[in-house]
Design a protein around this motif. Structure first.
Motif, PDB file in Angstrom:
ATOM      1  N   ASP A  15       6.960  -6.875  -3.009  1.00  5.47           N
ATOM      2  CA  ASP A  15       7.535  -5.646  -3.547  1.00  5.47           C
ATOM      3  C   ASP A  15       7.938  -5.870  -4.995  1.00  5.47           C
ATOM      4  N   ASN A  16       7.785  -4.856  -5.820  1.00  2.00           N
ATOM      5  CA  ASN A  16       7.974  -4.995  -7.268  1.00  2.00           C
ATOM      6  C   ASN A  16       9.332  -5.564  -7.659  1.00  2.00           C
ATOM      7  N   ILE A  17      10.378  -5.214  -6.933  1.00  5.01           N
ATOM      8  CA  ILE A  17      11.727  -5.639  -7.318  1.00  5.01           C
ATOM      9  C   ILE A  17      12.045  -7.051  -6.860  1.00  5.01           C
ATOM     10  N   THR A  18      11.121  -7.692  -6.145  1.00  5.19           N
ATOM     11  CA  THR A  18      11.359  -9.045  -5.635  1.00  5.19           C
ATOM     12  C   THR A  18      11.409 -10.041  -6.786  1.00  5.19           C
ATOM     13  N   MET A  19      12.489 -10.763  -6.886  1.00  2.00           N
ATOM     14  CA  MET A  19      12.606 -11.812  -7.899  1.00  2.00           C
ATOM     15  C   MET A  19      11.813 -13.031  -7.448  1.00  2.00           C
ATOM     16  N   ILE A  20      11.053 -13.599  -8.372  1.00  2.00           N
ATOM     17  CA  ILE A  20      10.173 -14.721  -8.034  1.00  2.00           C
ATOM     18  C   ILE A  20      10.721 -15.996  -8.670  1.00  2.00           C
ATOM     19  N   SER A  21      11.247 -16.864  -7.845  1.00  2.00           N
ATOM     20  CA  SER A  21      11.805 -18.128  -8.328  1.00  2.00           C
ATOM     21  C   SER A  21      11.568 -19.204  -7.280  1.00  2.00           C
ATOM     22  N   PRO A  22      11.203 -20.419  -7.700  1.00  2.00           N
ATOM     23  CA  PRO A  22      11.009 -21.507  -6.729  1.00  2.00           C
ATOM     24  C   PRO A  22      12.291 -21.854  -5.982  1.00  2.00           C
ATOM     25  N   ASN A  23      13.430 -21.460  -6.525  1.00  2.00           N
ATOM     26  CA  ASN A  23      14.700 -21.773  -5.871  1.00  2.00           C
ATOM     27  C   ASN A  23      15.044 -20.787  -4.760  1.00  2.00           C
ATOM     28  N   ASP A  24      14.234 -19.720  -4.618  1.00  2.00           N
ATOM     29  CA  ASP A  24      14.514 -18.726  -3.589  1.00  2.00           C
ATOM     30  C   ASP A  24      14.079 -19.167  -2.199  1.00  2.00           C
ATOM     31  N   LEU A  25      13.141 -20.097  -2.145  1.00  2.00           N
ATOM     32  CA  LEU A  25      12.609 -20.509  -0.857  1.00  2.00           C
ATOM     33  C   LEU A  25      13.637 -21.339  -0.110  1.00  2.00           C
ATOM     34  N   PRO A  26      14.081 -20.890   1.068  1.00  2.00           N
ATOM     35  CA  PRO A  26      15.053 -21.681   1.828  1.00  2.00           C
ATOM     36  C   PRO A  26      14.437 -23.000   2.280  1.00  2.00           C
ATOM     37  N   GLN A  27      15.260 -24.018   2.407  1.00  2.00           N
ATOM     38  CA  GLN A  27      14.793 -25.335   2.836  1.00  2.00           C
ATOM     39  C   GLN A  27      15.523 -25.740   4.106  1.00  2.00           C
ATOM     40  N   LEU A  37       0.808  -1.218   0.000  1.00  2.00           N
ATOM     41  CA  LEU A  37       0.000   0.000   0.000  1.00  2.00           C
ATOM     42  C   LEU A  37       0.845   1.273   0.000  1.00  2.00           C
ATOM     43  N   SER A  38       2.077   1.152  -0.467  1.00  2.00           N
ATOM     44  CA  SER A  38       2.923   2.343  -0.625  1.00  2.00           C
ATOM     45  C   SER A  38       2.782   2.960  -2.007  1.00  2.00           C
ATOM     46  N   GLY A  39       1.964   2.351  -2.859  1.00  2.00           N
ATOM     47  CA  GLY A  39       1.808   2.807  -4.239  1.00  2.00           C
ATOM     48  C   GLY A  39       2.277   1.726  -5.183  1.00  2.00           C
ATOM     49  N   ASP A  40       1.593   1.601  -6.345  1.00  2.00           N
ATOM     50  CA  ASP A  40       1.887   0.476  -7.224  1.00  2.00           C
ATOM     51  C   ASP A  40       3.213   0.604  -7.967  1.00  2.00           C
ATOM     52  N   HIS A  41       3.925   1.709  -7.788  1.00  2.00           N
ATOM     53  CA  HIS A  41       5.264   1.795  -8.375  1.00  2.00           C
ATOM     54  C   HIS A  41       6.299   1.080  -7.500  1.00  2.00           C
ATOM     55  N   ASP A  42       5.930   0.809  -6.240  1.00  2.00           N
ATOM     56  CA  ASP A  42       6.797   0.066  -5.327  1.00  2.00           C
ATOM     57  C   ASP A  42       6.272  -1.330  -5.035  1.00  2.00           C
ATOM     58  N   ASN A  43       4.953  -1.458  -4.983  1.00  2.00           N
ATOM     59  CA  ASN A  43       4.328  -2.722  -4.608  1.00  2.00           C
ATOM     60  C   ASN A  43       2.907  -2.706  -5.145  1.00  2.00           C
TER      61      ASN A  43
END
Length: 402
Positions: A345-357, A177-183
């Motif tokens: 957040d917009n800059i967050t990279m989305i990858s299944p390998n990012d989730l720690p195990q 809710l900081s604005g759609d340019h950030d999130n």
């Protein structure tokens, strides 16, 4: 007055069959670091609910019915404003914040959808209709912050459910809710107008507020009134009012679309509804549509596409739609809902390998990951903004009004 229905007439819903997980959030609190025992307990419940059903109903969540009803009143007041005033708040390309009139969105790529929506991505008062509607900005900002606090708790509980640090998702959603340019997180106020049958074969789209909007508040019992599934196939709407909005629709097969089948784009969605209004879902692994049913006061949470990617579909995105009820007394009243779309957040990279195990999971998947390593290396990883913008283009690109 509604007629009393016999047991044989009651709608077969997931709720009536006790197939919707119900999670009690009592004592969860709204602190940034809630009581650890509570978040652990809720996390375990989320693990089962989201992996098996892709959704759950939340009770004792701390957001009052009165706040929700007041928000719907504000939306009704906005819808009743003149077209030239509403024009100042129209959602535009490149900015998700603002008003979306009926017929603009097309989740199936072709059929305009009949609803009013107001997207709120920032709580800056200058972007909210405070001047024509005094009190709008203050109330909606308070409600939005309530949803944000609830979402923050859920992000921690979901992390616990995946046996990862409880702050993992929270840190990736720090600008909600900081604005759609950030999130791209959005509080979305929705109003589905009544559909009145004036004569056989003709359905009229009725504007304005609905006097039956809060009928469910007269009872604390789940709403199991009978409704039948709308037809699975939709054809094009036709007819427009003088102001350019869709005002009459005569479909070839008699069906009317309120919200087409889709999965949500983000991490998860919180949905509050004022009545049983035709929400249907496809459970994971099924191709059959099921009516969810209505539990007064509950908020539904369902998984979005980004969470599905992050968890390698362990928590599948829930396909859902909103159909128009067949019963005249139900379709003749409007439906209000509020959806809180929780996005990273917009800059967050989305990858299944990012989730720690944890160590156990890491050892069990080590061999499988090695086999996939070359394939994964070739796959392009997108950030949250790129994923969501592509979905927006798919939703709006076929609309001639944009």
């Amino acid at each position: 007055m509604l007629k009393t229905k016999s047991n044989d007439d009651k709608l077969d819903t997931l709720l009536s069959r006790s197939l919707v997980p119900i999670i009690d959030l009592a004592h969860c609190g709204t602190e940034e670091v809630p009581v650890r025992s509570v978040v652990n307990r809720v996390g375990l419940q989320f693990r089962k609910a989201l992996s098996e059903k892709g959704m759950a109903l939340l009770v004792n969540h701390g957001i009052s019915d009165e706040k929700l009803k007041t928000a719907w009143d504000h939306l009704d007041d906005f819808v009743n404003l003149s077209a030239d005033v509403k024009q100042h708040y129209i959602r535009t390309d490149g900015d998700n914040h603002g008003y979306v009139s009926p017929g603009i969105e097309r989740f199936d790529g072709k059929t305009p959808e009949l609803r009013h929506a107001f997207n709120i991505c920032t709580l800056n008062a200058k972007n909210l209709p405070e001047e024509p509607l005094p009190g709008f900005a203050d109330h909606i900002s308070t409600l939005a912050n309530d949803f944000k606090a609830l979402a923050s708790f859920i992000l921690q509980a979901i992390a616990i459910s995946l046996d990862i640090p409880h702050t993992f998702f929270l840190e990736k959603h720090s600008h909600m809710l900081s604005g759609d340019h950030d999130n791209m997180t959005t509080l979305r106020m929705l109003y589905y107008p009544p559909v009145v049958d004036d004569e056989p074969g003709q359905n009229d789209f009725v504007k304005g507020r609905c006097q039956y909007s809060y009928q469910r508040c007269v009872s604390d019992m789940p709403d199991f009134r009978p409704e039948q599934n709308a037809r699975d196939e939709y054809s094009e709407l036709d007819g427009k009012g003088n102001d350019g909005e869709l005002s009459e629709h005569k479909l070839a097969n008699g069906a009317i679309i309120r919200c087409g089948a889709h999965v949500d784009y983000g991490t998860f969605t919180l949905l509050a509804q004022d009545s049983e209004g035709g929400l249907e879902v496809k459970l994971p692994g099924s191709e059959k549509w099921h009516r969810v049913g209505h539990l007064p006061g509950a908020i539904l949470v369902n998984c979005g596409e980004i969470l599905s990617i992050w968890t390698q579909e362990r928590y599948p995105a829930l396909q859902h739609r909103v159909v128009v009820p067949e019963q005249e007394h139900i379709r003749a009243r409007g439906r209000h809902s509020i959806a809180f779309f929780c996005h990273p957040d917009n800059i967050t990279m989305i990858s299944p390998n990012d989730l720690p195990q944890n160590d156990t999971a890491q050892n069990s998947t080590c061999l499988k990951q090695r086999k996939k390593s070359f394939k994964v290396a070739k796959e392009k990883v997108y950030n949250a903004y790129q994923i969501i913008q592509k979905k927006f283009r798919d939703t709006y690109s076929n609309n001639n009004n944009q």
